[in-house]
Design an enzyme around this catalytic site. Sequence first.
Site, mmCIF file in Angstrom:
data_model
loop_
_atom_site.group_PDB
_atom_site.id
_atom_site.type_symbol
_atom_site.label_atom_id
_atom_site.label_comp_id
_atom_site.label_asym_id
_atom_site.label_seq_id
_atom_site.Cartn_x
_atom_site.Cartn_y
_atom_site.Cartn_z
ATOM 1 N N HIS A 142 5.279 2.159 1.664
ATOM 2 C CA HIS A 142 6.129 1.988 2.840
ATOM 3 C C HIS A 142 5.497 1.002 3.809
ATOM 4 O O HIS A 142 4.289 1.025 4.052
ATOM 5 C CB HIS A 142 6.367 3.329 3.539
ATOM 6 C CG HIS A 142 7.624 3.337 4.357
ATOM 7 N ND1 HIS A 142 7.730 2.686 5.569
ATOM 8 C CD2 HIS A 142 8.848 3.886 4.120
ATOM 9 C CE1 HIS A 142 8.950 2.844 6.050
ATOM 10 N NE2 HIS A 142 9.649 3.571 5.196
ATOM 11 N N HIS A 143 6.340 0.127 4.376
ATOM 12 C CA HIS A 143 5.841 -0.893 5.296
ATOM 13 C C HIS A 143 5.319 -0.289 6.595
ATOM 14 O O HIS A 143 4.589 -0.952 7.351
ATOM 15 C CB HIS A 143 6.941 -1.915 5.597
ATOM 16 C CG HIS A 143 6.426 -3.314 5.796
ATOM 17 N ND1 HIS A 143 5.250 -3.599 6.449
ATOM 18 C CD2 HIS A 143 6.931 -4.514 5.410
ATOM 19 C CE1 HIS A 143 5.057 -4.901 6.476
ATOM 20 N NE2 HIS A 143 6.064 -5.490 5.847
ATOM 21 N N ALA A 144 5.665 0.952 6.898
ATOM 22 C CA ALA A 144 5.106 1.605 8.075
ATOM 23 C C ALA A 144 3.611 1.842 7.912
ATOM 24 O O ALA A 144 2.878 1.990 8.894
ATOM 25 C CB ALA A 144 5.809 2.942 8.329
#
Length: 536
Positions: A142-144
């Site tokens: 996830h880019h988070a």
Amino acid sequence: MEQLAGLDASFLYLETPQMPMHVGALHLLELPADYDGDYAEDLREHMRSRLPQLPALRRQLLSMPLGLSNPGWVDAEPDLDEHIVEIALPEDSGMAELEALVGELHPQLLDRARPLWKFHVFTGLAPGPEGQVRVALYTQLHHAAVDGQAAVALAQVILDTAPEPRSTTTTPARGKRRSAPGKLGLLRTAVSQQLSQTLKLARNLPGAAGVLGQMAASYVGGAAAGATLDKLRGLLAGVASQTTAVVRGKTGLSQLGPAPRTRFNVSLSDTRSFAGVTLPLAELNRTRRRHHASLNDAVLFVIGGALRRFLTKHGPLPRKPLIAAVPVSTRAAGDTTSNNQATMSLMSLGTHLADPAARLAHVMASSRAMKAQMGQLKSLMPTDFPSLGIPWLMQAGAMLYGRARVAEKLPVIANVVISNVPGPQLPLYLAGAQMLTNYPTSIAVHGLALNVTVQTYNQSLDIGLIACGEAVPETAELAAYVETAFMEFQALAVVEETPEPAPVVKKRAPAKKTPAKKAAMKKRADPVLRRTPKAE
């Protein structure tokens, strides 16, 4: 508990079924011909030994009360049977089947009740030229949790430089254990984060104002005070919209305006199309050096050439140049923190120019202007900011943006995302298998239905094209145009610059001698007259 910074949390708030916010890659892996093991199980054992050194893969989200603030990370032990799954393909499958399956899997959102990553092992591939066993791996992160540079840092822990995995310590990476506090503790944490973010933003404002002042002084270049304010307003408007000025040069460019509307600038469906293509890095470098271009210039030229061919066939090809949104890392050298440290700039691809030489000059001019601006603007791009009420607003806004098809109604700022991530230049191995390819899979968003991400690996340039399956189902065809544009780049003749003629120096006519000048010259010529009399 460690709370997410504003930029990291934004990738959570913006995620919808039409806009999954994970990144990853498709890897083709090769094992010895006599391998008869279970690679998915071998990979689980390998990851089990490396997890102590991978805190980013051993944490999950904890939401704040009522969504008042950004969620936090708490420690969690991943269930490797859930995070590493095997998918059997029909026997003798190849790249076409792999690309189609990545297109099917990419829209599937990661489970937020678990650590935000997943590995898919594909079996059933056709063997290598000498009977080697081949498998493939599609990763989702996830880019988070990570940006491109942080993902490279994770890969350095997971991958090896030899077929035999290196021995690793089982001591967990240093850091305080992040446990989940009680409800009162969560509320205190939320309030504390708001205060901290507000104070940090306030402390940075004087520095940001100083940078803007320096840019304004340079921009106005000594203009009259009456014109200074107007120019400063124009500069600030350009910063706000991130519209990059392009220097006026041989290409006749002046400034980037709104991008033309294309088939890429639409709202997304929940489908994806994916393709990968590999270019030889050594030849690309030889070619770009002949033209005094950077690697990024070469990448933008090749991708722009492929897009020009694609739109010439599928239409329409705009009369104005396509604009690329190009992520720019703000990460300090040596920083391997698993978070996001990047901003975005705009680059003209010169797709309106049929002449390849003129198009390359256009791209290089645009690149120089972007670098000049971004060097000063990096310090103005905050990665953390107060988030009170932001979760509700961003989540509702993202849903409404897609449902109302706002992308079709707003002016177009950019047409495509093109990202260039540096990677390792030697062969790497994963659980005993040699990694042959590293095709990135990134994020398409409403209004930017095509994302092209490039990563260097083992003397190759691996390019991943991910797009909305309805807007751009022909990613395989676009990948073929990338190869054609690369051959065009190789064949491009070097334009020798004609040296400017030397300036003609005109001899000045001797000045007329006045009586005073004549007397002075006579005094300098006479040794007796030059002598200074002694004081008595």
